[in-house]
Design an enzyme around this catalytic site. Sequence first.
Site, PDB file in Angstrom:
ATOM      1  N   CYS A  84       0.832  -1.206   0.000  1.00  0.00           N
ATOM      2  CA  CYS A  84       0.000   0.000   0.000  1.00  0.00           C
ATOM      3  C   CYS A  84       0.868   1.258   0.000  1.00  0.00           C
ATOM      4  O   CYS A  84       1.895   1.332   0.663  1.00  0.00           O
ATOM      5  CB  CYS A  84      -0.911  -0.017   1.226  1.00  0.00           C
ATOM      6  SG  CYS A  84      -2.038   1.390   1.279  1.00  0.00           S
ATOM      7  N   CYS A  88       0.314   4.895   7.067  1.00  0.00           N
ATOM      8  CA  CYS A  88      -0.325   4.691   8.376  1.00  0.00           C
ATOM      9  C   CYS A  88       0.670   3.975   9.300  1.00  0.00           C
ATOM     10  O   CYS A  88       1.097   2.847   9.009  1.00  0.00           O
ATOM     11  CB  CYS A  88      -1.605   3.868   8.210  1.00  0.00           C
ATOM     12  SG  CYS A  88      -2.676   4.522   6.895  1.00  0.00           S
ATOM     13  N   CYS A  91       0.446   0.219  10.356  1.00  0.00           N
ATOM     14  CA  CYS A  91      -0.036  -0.792   9.410  1.00  0.00           C
ATOM     15  C   CYS A  91       1.070  -1.625   8.761  1.00  0.00           C
ATOM     16  O   CYS A  91       1.972  -1.091   8.107  1.00  0.00           O
ATOM     17  CB  CYS A  91      -0.875  -0.132   8.317  1.00  0.00           C
ATOM     18  SG  CYS A  91      -1.612  -1.362   7.215  1.00  0.00           S
ATOM     19  N   CYS A 128     -16.598  -9.227   5.582  1.00  0.00           N
ATOM     20  CA  CYS A 128     -15.977  -7.925   5.323  1.00  0.00           C
ATOM     21  C   CYS A 128     -14.718  -8.095   4.488  1.00  0.00           C
ATOM     22  O   CYS A 128     -13.793  -8.817   4.886  1.00  0.00           O
ATOM     23  CB  CYS A 128     -15.650  -7.262   6.655  1.00  0.00           C
ATOM     24  SG  CYS A 128     -14.878  -5.659   6.448  1.00  0.00           S
ATOM     25  N   CYS A 159     -19.697  -6.208   3.759  1.00  0.00           N
ATOM     26  CA  CYS A 159     -18.968  -5.021   4.218  1.00  0.00           C
ATOM     27  C   CYS A 159     -17.691  -4.950   3.391  1.00  0.00           C
ATOM     28  O   CYS A 159     -17.139  -5.992   3.005  1.00  0.00           O
ATOM     29  CB  CYS A 159     -18.644  -5.158   5.701  1.00  0.00           C
ATOM     30  SG  CYS A 159     -17.619  -3.802   6.328  1.00  0.00           S
ATOM     31  N   CYS A 219     -19.479   1.961   9.037  1.00  0.00           N
ATOM     32  CA  CYS A 219     -18.685   1.267  10.053  1.00  0.00           C
ATOM     33  C   CYS A 219     -17.433   2.110  10.247  1.00  0.00           C
ATOM     34  O   CYS A 219     -16.612   2.219   9.339  1.00  0.00           O
ATOM     35  CB  CYS A 219     -18.347  -0.142   9.565  1.00  0.00           C
ATOM     36  SG  CYS A 219     -17.208  -1.017  10.670  1.00  0.00           S
ATOM     37  N   ARG A 291     -17.738  -2.715  18.223  1.00  0.00           N
ATOM     38  CA  ARG A 291     -17.028  -3.962  17.918  1.00  0.00           C
ATOM     39  C   ARG A 291     -15.671  -4.025  18.606  1.00  0.00           C
ATOM     40  O   ARG A 291     -14.818  -3.156  18.439  1.00  0.00           O
ATOM     41  CB  ARG A 291     -16.840  -4.142  16.413  1.00  0.00           C
ATOM     42  CG  ARG A 291     -16.133  -5.465  16.107  1.00  0.00           C
ATOM     43  CD  ARG A 291     -16.034  -5.767  14.624  1.00  0.00           C
ATOM     44  NE  ARG A 291     -17.338  -5.790  14.016  1.00  0.00           N
ATOM     45  CZ  ARG A 291     -17.658  -5.156  12.888  1.00  0.00           C
ATOM     46  NH1 ARG A 291     -16.738  -4.475  12.252  1.00  0.00           N
ATOM     47  NH2 ARG A 291     -18.871  -5.215  12.397  1.00  0.00           N
TER      48      ARG A 291
HETATM   49  N1  SAM Z   1      -6.661   0.385   3.199  1.00  0.00           N
HETATM   50  C1  SAM Z   1      -7.943   0.738   3.654  1.00  0.00           C
HETATM   51  C2  SAM Z   1      -7.921   1.913   4.596  1.00  0.00           C
HETATM   52  O1  SAM Z   1      -6.955   2.077   5.319  1.00  0.00           O
HETATM   53  O2  SAM Z   1      -8.894   2.660   4.614  1.00  0.00           O
HETATM   54  C3  SAM Z   1      -8.697  -0.404   4.312  1.00  0.00           C
HETATM   55  C4  SAM Z   1      -7.967  -1.416   5.175  1.00  0.00           C
HETATM   56  S1  SAM Z   1      -7.223  -0.797   6.655  1.00  0.00           S
HETATM   57  C5  SAM Z   1      -6.122  -2.082   7.080  1.00  0.00           C
HETATM   58  C6  SAM Z   1      -8.536  -0.838   7.826  1.00  0.00           C
HETATM   59  C7  SAM Z   1      -8.275  -0.398   9.229  1.00  0.00           C
HETATM   60  O3  SAM Z   1      -7.600  -1.416   9.947  1.00  0.00           O
HETATM   61  C8  SAM Z   1      -7.393   0.827   9.474  1.00  0.00           C
HETATM   62  O4  SAM Z   1      -8.072   2.026   9.273  1.00  0.00           O
HETATM   63  C9  SAM Z   1      -7.041   0.649  10.933  1.00  0.00           C
HETATM   64  O5  SAM Z   1      -7.981   1.294  11.763  1.00  0.00           O
HETATM   65  C10 SAM Z   1      -7.086  -0.869  11.139  1.00  0.00           C
HETATM   66  N2  SAM Z   1      -5.734  -1.408  11.397  1.00  0.00           N
HETATM   67  C11 SAM Z   1      -4.757  -1.577  10.482  1.00  0.00           C
HETATM   68  N3  SAM Z   1      -3.636  -2.053  11.052  1.00  0.00           N
HETATM   69  C12 SAM Z   1      -3.900  -2.183  12.368  1.00  0.00           C
HETATM   70  C13 SAM Z   1      -3.136  -2.616  13.505  1.00  0.00           C
HETATM   71  N4  SAM Z   1      -1.866  -2.967  13.378  1.00  0.00           N
HETATM   72  N5  SAM Z   1      -3.731  -2.639  14.713  1.00  0.00           N
HETATM   73  C14 SAM Z   1      -5.026  -2.259  14.837  1.00  0.00           C
HETATM   74  N6  SAM Z   1      -5.787  -1.840  13.818  1.00  0.00           N
HETATM   75  C15 SAM Z   1      -5.241  -1.790  12.602  1.00  0.00           C
HETATM   76  C1  DTB Z   2     -11.171  -2.493  11.611  1.00  0.00           C
HETATM   77  O1  DTB Z   2     -11.505  -1.501  12.284  1.00  0.00           O
HETATM   78  N1  DTB Z   2     -10.298  -3.405  11.995  1.00  0.00           N
HETATM   79  C2  DTB Z   2     -10.096  -4.399  10.987  1.00  0.00           C
HETATM   80  C3  DTB Z   2     -11.115  -3.979   9.896  1.00  0.00           C
HETATM   81  N2  DTB Z   2     -11.637  -2.758  10.397  1.00  0.00           N
HETATM   82  C4  DTB Z   2     -10.713  -3.901   8.499  1.00  0.00           C
HETATM   83  C5  DTB Z   2      -8.696  -4.532  10.543  1.00  0.00           C
HETATM   84  C6  DTB Z   2      -7.725  -4.831  11.667  1.00  0.00           C
HETATM   85  C7  DTB Z   2      -6.393  -5.042  11.054  1.00  0.00           C
HETATM   86  C8  DTB Z   2      -5.364  -5.526  12.042  1.00  0.00           C
HETATM   87  C9  DTB Z   2      -4.041  -5.699  11.400  1.00  0.00           C
HETATM   88  C10 DTB Z   2      -3.982  -6.721  10.314  1.00  0.00           C
HETATM   89  O2  DTB Z   2      -4.518  -7.850  10.483  1.00  0.00           O
HETATM   90  O3  DTB Z   2      -3.354  -6.451   9.276  1.00  0.00           O
HETATM   91 FE1  SF4 Z   3      -2.788   1.238   3.402  1.00  0.00          FE
HETATM   92 FE2  SF4 Z   3      -2.710   0.070   5.762  1.00  0.00          FE
HETATM   93 FE3  SF4 Z   3      -3.155   2.672   5.629  1.00  0.00          FE
HETATM   94 FE4  SF4 Z   3      -5.058   0.941   4.787  1.00  0.00          FE
HETATM   95  S1  SF4 Z   3      -4.316   1.174   6.876  1.00  0.00           S
HETATM   96  S2  SF4 Z   3      -4.344   2.808   3.748  1.00  0.00           S
HETATM   97  S3  SF4 Z   3      -3.756  -0.694   3.986  1.00  0.00           S
HETATM   98  S4  SF4 Z   3      -1.276   1.616   4.991  1.00  0.00           S
END
Ligand code: SAM
Ligand code: DTB
Ligand code: SF4
Length: 344
Positions: A84, A88, A91, A128, A159, A219, A291
């Site tokens: 990506c 973030c 992430c 989802c 979702c 959500c 959730r």
């Molecule tokens: N890429 C898209 C976005 O960011 O909008 C959708 C997928 S993204 C992984 C969805 C959500 O997962 C993020 O907004 C964040 O709140 C959560 N998330 C991602 N990595 C995480 C982590 N290491 N621990 C907890 N929540 C996480």
């Molecule tokens: C949300 O709030 N948490 C989920 C879902 N929406 C997409 C994602 C959590 C991701 C945790 C890190 C991972 O598994 O990569």
């Molecule tokens: Fe990309 Fe992860 Fe940020 Fe979603 S949360 S936009 S997958 S870097």
Amino acid sequence: MEQQTSSSACNSELQTSIINIDGLKAAGNCDHVTVERWSVDDIMALFELPFNDLLHKAQLVHREHHEPNAVQVSTLLSIKTGGCSEDCGYCPQAARYHTEVENEPLMKLDDVLAAAKAAKDSGASRFCMGAAWRGPKQRDLDPVLKMIAEVKAMGLETCATLGMLKDGQAEQLKEAGLDYYNHNLDTAPEYYGDVISTRTYQDRLDTLDRVRSVDINVCCGGIIGMGESRAQRAGLLAQLANMEQPPESVPINLLTQVEGTPMHGTEALDPLEFVRTIAAARVTMPNSFVRLSAGRQSMGDAVQALCFLAGANSIFYGEKLLTTGNPEADADNALFAKLGLKKI
Ligand code: SAM
Ligand code: DTB
Ligand code: SF4
């Protein structure tokens, strides 16, 4: 908390924007609806209640608005993993961080449907689909629309979480049968710049407006334990609770620390502070499903039980979130049996 019912003009065309919390007490005049506004101070006062008093309050609200022993279960699938462009800081899928996540292209329809069927067979009611995109390009969206339509046809709620949406994309998702769109605010506006620089808070609110405007359920939640202060946790909840229409579903994630991401090594949050956050979410957003999201693997049964007592009534169900682990379905079923909870 202030409740206001007044006879002046209601600006329902108002775009969602970062709420100036200091101005809240004077805002919220609306013709025909009662507007409830939570200031950060009000929410901080909830956090500062004795733990038992806060949980009691949350239980009262919970029982007034929801079935007390029912938990909604959603299964997640990463349909496009890693690589990506965004930054973030939490992430593991951001291309710029060196994590163990392997990049994978968009999954094939049949593989997604097989995963959805397995989720349904194991008792999930919502499926989802998550993609590691800044936002979908049209050529990405077309195959996802097909996935949504076919998952819906299997009798599951759908979702998707695909990043920022552009004009016209929410309409296409609605047309395909999407029930919920997940797009998180992640944290308070004041802390946001410490977490992400490649998109703004307002970008996120704009996407949420697009989702709302086509009547897809919202959500939207955030991540706790990223080094934010209690006031910033309250600030995130204020943004969510003060939306013109609060999200139907509010995922509260505990940061899952992944090696290689900037947030790896952040001081761990006291689990009871996490429980307080759930309780404050329940009190400030009575009608929403709250959730208990990422981070359950590190909690154990007792902390999760406290979260359910505090008003959490939804989980991610299945052994994987997107790229990280989640409790096995068998473990969740055993926990539900111990607590007398039923899956919805
Ligand atoms: N890429 C898209 C976005 O960011 O909008 C959708 C997928 S993204 C992984 C969805 C959500 O997962 C993020 O907004 C964040 O709140 C959560 N998330 C991602 N990595 C995480 C982590 N290491 N621990 C907890 N929540 C996480
Ligand atoms: C949300 O709030 N948490 C989920 C879902 N929406 C997409 C994602 C959590 C991701 C945790 C890190 C991972 O598994 O990569
Ligand atoms: Fe990309 Fe992860 Fe940020 Fe979603 S949360 S936009 S997958 S870097």
